[in-house]
Design an enzyme around this catalytic site. Sequence first.
Site, mmCIF file in Angstrom:
data_model
loop_
_atom_site.group_PDB
_atom_site.id
_atom_site.type_symbol
_atom_site.label_atom_id
_atom_site.label_comp_id
_atom_site.label_asym_id
_atom_site.label_seq_id
_atom_site.Cartn_x
_atom_site.Cartn_y
_atom_site.Cartn_z
ATOM 1 N N GLU A 27 4.477 -3.311 12.519
ATOM 2 C CA GLU A 27 3.503 -2.263 12.178
ATOM 3 C C GLU A 27 2.341 -2.973 11.509
ATOM 4 O O GLU A 27 2.425 -3.349 10.340
ATOM 5 C CB GLU A 27 4.134 -1.235 11.226
ATOM 6 C CG GLU A 27 5.253 -0.414 11.834
ATOM 7 C CD GLU A 27 4.752 0.631 12.818
ATOM 8 O OE1 GLU A 27 3.534 0.829 12.951
ATOM 9 O OE2 GLU A 27 5.613 1.246 13.482
ATOM 10 N N CYS A 52 -3.329 1.960 6.739
ATOM 11 C CA CYS A 52 -3.554 1.361 8.063
ATOM 12 C C CYS A 52 -4.104 2.380 9.051
ATOM 13 O O CYS A 52 -4.694 2.001 10.053
ATOM 14 C CB CYS A 52 -2.255 0.768 8.575
ATOM 15 S SG CYS A 52 -0.922 1.956 8.512
ATOM 16 N N ASN A 76 0.810 -1.238 0.000
ATOM 17 C CA ASN A 76 0.000 0.000 0.000
ATOM 18 C C ASN A 76 0.835 1.277 0.000
ATOM 19 O O ASN A 76 0.412 2.295 -0.553
ATOM 20 C CB ASN A 76 -1.041 -0.008 1.133
ATOM 21 C CG ASN A 76 -0.439 -0.066 2.513
ATOM 22 O OD1 ASN A 76 0.724 -0.421 2.682
ATOM 23 N ND2 ASN A 76 -1.236 0.288 3.503
HETATM 24 P P1 NAP Z 1 0.115 -8.855 4.259
HETATM 25 O O1 NAP Z 1 -0.689 -9.816 3.486
HETATM 26 O O2 NAP Z 1 0.407 -9.161 5.672
HETATM 27 O O3 NAP Z 1 1.469 -8.655 3.418
HETATM 28 C C1 NAP Z 1 2.508 -7.824 3.860
HETATM 29 C C2 NAP Z 1 3.826 -8.442 3.455
HETATM 30 O O4 NAP Z 1 3.955 -9.715 4.061
HETATM 31 C C3 NAP Z 1 3.978 -8.678 1.952
HETATM 32 O O5 NAP Z 1 5.318 -8.496 1.584
HETATM 33 C C4 NAP Z 1 3.590 -10.139 1.832
HETATM 34 O O6 NAP Z 1 4.145 -10.758 0.698
HETATM 35 C C5 NAP Z 1 4.222 -10.694 3.074
HETATM 36 N N1 NAP Z 1 3.679 -11.964 3.519
HETATM 37 C C6 NAP Z 1 2.445 -12.488 3.311
HETATM 38 N N2 NAP Z 1 2.359 -13.703 3.921
HETATM 39 C C7 NAP Z 1 3.562 -13.937 4.517
HETATM 40 C C8 NAP Z 1 4.095 -15.002 5.290
HETATM 41 N N3 NAP Z 1 3.376 -16.091 5.597
HETATM 42 N N4 NAP Z 1 5.369 -14.901 5.739
HETATM 43 C C9 NAP Z 1 6.105 -13.826 5.441
HETATM 44 N N5 NAP Z 1 5.664 -12.778 4.698
HETATM 45 C C10 NAP Z 1 4.398 -12.843 4.261
HETATM 46 O O7 NAP Z 1 -0.528 -7.423 4.295
HETATM 47 P P2 NAP Z 1 -1.094 -6.587 3.063
HETATM 48 O O8 NAP Z 1 -2.483 -6.987 2.807
HETATM 49 O O9 NAP Z 1 -0.145 -6.622 1.931
HETATM 50 O O10 NAP Z 1 -1.006 -5.121 3.687
HETATM 51 C C11 NAP Z 1 -2.072 -4.542 4.312
HETATM 52 C C12 NAP Z 1 -1.936 -4.605 5.819
HETATM 53 O O11 NAP Z 1 -0.783 -3.869 6.224
HETATM 54 C C13 NAP Z 1 -3.101 -3.941 6.496
HETATM 55 O O12 NAP Z 1 -3.520 -4.691 7.596
HETATM 56 C C14 NAP Z 1 -2.524 -2.611 6.955
HETATM 57 O O13 NAP Z 1 -3.186 -2.044 8.045
HETATM 58 C C15 NAP Z 1 -1.126 -3.002 7.281
HETATM 59 N N6 NAP Z 1 -0.258 -1.818 7.287
HETATM 60 C C16 NAP Z 1 0.190 -1.371 8.485
HETATM 61 C C17 NAP Z 1 0.982 -0.229 8.539
HETATM 62 C C18 NAP Z 1 1.490 0.268 9.846
HETATM 63 O O14 NAP Z 1 2.410 1.091 9.842
HETATM 64 N N7 NAP Z 1 0.975 -0.167 10.981
HETATM 65 C C19 NAP Z 1 1.325 0.437 7.368
HETATM 66 C C20 NAP Z 1 0.843 -0.049 6.156
HETATM 67 C C21 NAP Z 1 0.058 -1.196 6.137
HETATM 68 P P3 NAP Z 1 3.291 -10.966 -0.656
HETATM 69 O O15 NAP Z 1 2.656 -9.672 -0.985
HETATM 70 O O16 NAP Z 1 4.331 -11.358 -1.626
HETATM 71 O O17 NAP Z 1 2.276 -12.033 -0.339
#
Ligand code: NAP
Length: 485
Positions: free
Chosen positions: A257, A291, A158
Site C-alpha cells: 500500500e 495517501c 500517519n
Molecule cells: P516510509 O518512509 O516508507 O515509512 C513507512 C515504514 O517503513 C516505517 O515503518 C519506516 O520505518 C519503514 N522504513 C523506512 N525505510 C525502510 C527500509 N529501508 N526498510 C524497511 N522499512 C523501512 O513512509 P512514511 O513517510 O512513513 O509514510 C508515508 C507514505 O505512506 C506516503 O507515501 C503515503 O502515501 C503512504 N501510505 C500509503 C497508504 C496506502 O494504504 N496506500 C496508507 C498510508 C500511507 P521508520 O519510520 O522507523 O523509518
Amino acid sequence: MLQLNDPSLLRTKAFVAGRWVDEPGRGEFPVFNPADETVIASVSDTGRQTVRVAIEAATVAMAEWKLRTAKDRANILRNWFDLILTNTEDLALLMTWEQGKPLAESRAEIRYAASFVEWFAEEGKRAYGDVIPAHATDLRLLTVKQPVGVVAAITPWNFPSAMITRKAAPALAAGCALVIKPAAETPLSALALAELAHRAGLPDGILNIVVGTDAIGMGEELSSHPQVRKLTFTGSTRVGKLLMAQCAGTVKKTSMELGGNAPFIVFDDADLPTAVAGVMASKFRNAGQTCISANRILVQEGIYSDFLQELTRVVKKLKLGDGRDPETDIGPLITGAALDNVDSLVRNALDCGARAMAGGQVSILGGGFYEPTVLADVTPDMKVFREEIFGPVAPVVQFSSEAEAIALANDTSAGLASYIYTQNISRILRTTEALDFGMVGVNESMISTEVAPFGGVKESGVGREGSRYGIDDYLEIKYVCIRGI
Ligand code: NAP
C-alpha cells in the site's frame, strides 16, 4: 505527562513471544510530540536480533494457532475488538500525543482500526474452498485455503493504529502469526494495541511488535528471513520498491500500500458546496498526511473562480493547534523534515507562477505547523502537481474539457484514490471507467471503510486491504486431486 485512564497501556518495550523486551546493548530512542517537539517517551531500540527472535517465536506459535477453528480465532479477535473500543479514549490520547492529529480524528481512527478486527473475525469463518467439476469420472478435485505462513508487516506513522489492524486482523483470522514493525515516530499506539491483544487472549508469539530506529536492518531481516512467507507494507513507494526487491530473494508474497497522487475533479455541473466540503475532508484531514488525500484539484473553467473563492473562504477559517485542544482543526506535521518538504513544494509552485489564495508558508506557531494553503493556477510542470504533498496544501488546476481532465488526472505514476464531482450520470460512468486508479469517489471523498477493498494500481501498490478480498492476501490456495473414487 499524559494522564491515561489505564496507565498500563503506555508500553515502551518491544513485545515478543508474549513478553516486553529490550535488546541488550542497543539502548532507547525518544518519541516526540510533534506539536511542541518535546520528548514524551523513551522506547527500547530493538533491532535485527530481536526481529530474528520474534520470527522464531511466531513460527513456533503459528503451528498451534493455524489448527484452531476459525470460530475460536474469531472469539479472540472479538475480545480484542471490544477491548479496543472500551479503551478508545486512552488509545486516541496516545495517538494524538505521538502523531499530532486532533483528538476527534484519533478517536475516529481507533473506531476505524477496530472495525477491521470485527470484520475479519467474521470473514475468517468464510474462507471457503471449492469442489471443482472434474475432467474424469473417477477423479475429485478440491481446493482448500490455508494460512500463508508467518507474516511480516511494516507500517507508517500517519495512521498508527488502523494500518496495523488492517493487516493484523485478516492475517490472524486466516491463522497466521505476525511480526510487526511500526514507524519509529509512532510506536506507542502499536504497543498499546499489543497489550490489548494479549489481554484478549491471543496466544504468546502470535502477534509480535518490534520497535526501533534501524528500519533498514529490521527491514532486511523481515524481507530475507526464510521463515517469513509474506511481507505486507504500507508506506512510501520508494521503500515499497526496495522491500519488493529484497523479498525476491526468498520469493515471498508481498502486499504493498504505497503513495498516491489523487486527482479531485470538479466539473461545471457539480454541486459547489458538496465539492468544497469534499476537498476539505479529503485534503485537510490529518493535516493532509494521508495517501488518499486530494493532491491535485482539477476544476472546470465555468466553476473555477467560484470554487476557488469558496474554498479559500473555508480554508481561512481552519484553526491550527495542538491536537489535544478541542478547538483545533489541524495539527502539526510529523517532523521538521516533513515541514521543509511541504514548504519547498509550495515555494516551487509560487516561483513557477501559482498564486497563494490562503496560507503559503510555515506557521508562526513553530513546531511542525504549516498554514492551511490554497494555491491557484497550478500547472502540471510544478512539483506540487507531480509529487505527493503530504501537507495541508490544496493546489487548484483549471481545465476545460472532460478529455483534458482525464488526461491530467492519469498523468502520474501513482494510481491509488481519485475523485469526481458531477451530477451527470453518463459522465460518472465514462470517467470512473477511464481513471487509472484503484478507487474512485463520486461526489464523496470519505471512501475508506472496512467493508470495501482499499488499494492501488500502477506504482501505488499490489493487493487489497479490507472487504471480503482482504483476507485473500493471507491465504494460499491448495489444490487436491483425488483419483480412484
Ligand atoms: P516510509 O518512509 O516508507 O515509512 C513507512 C515504514 O517503513 C516505517 O515503518 C519506516 O520505518 C519503514 N522504513 C523506512 N525505510 C525502510 C527500509 N529501508 N526498510 C524497511 N522499512 C523501512 O513512509 P512514511 O513517510 O512513513 O509514510 C508515508 C507514505 O505512506 C506516503 O507515501 C503515503 O502515501 C503512504 N501510505 C500509503 C497508504 C496506502 O494504504 N496506500 C496508507 C498510508 C500511507 P521508520 O519510520 O522507523 O523509518
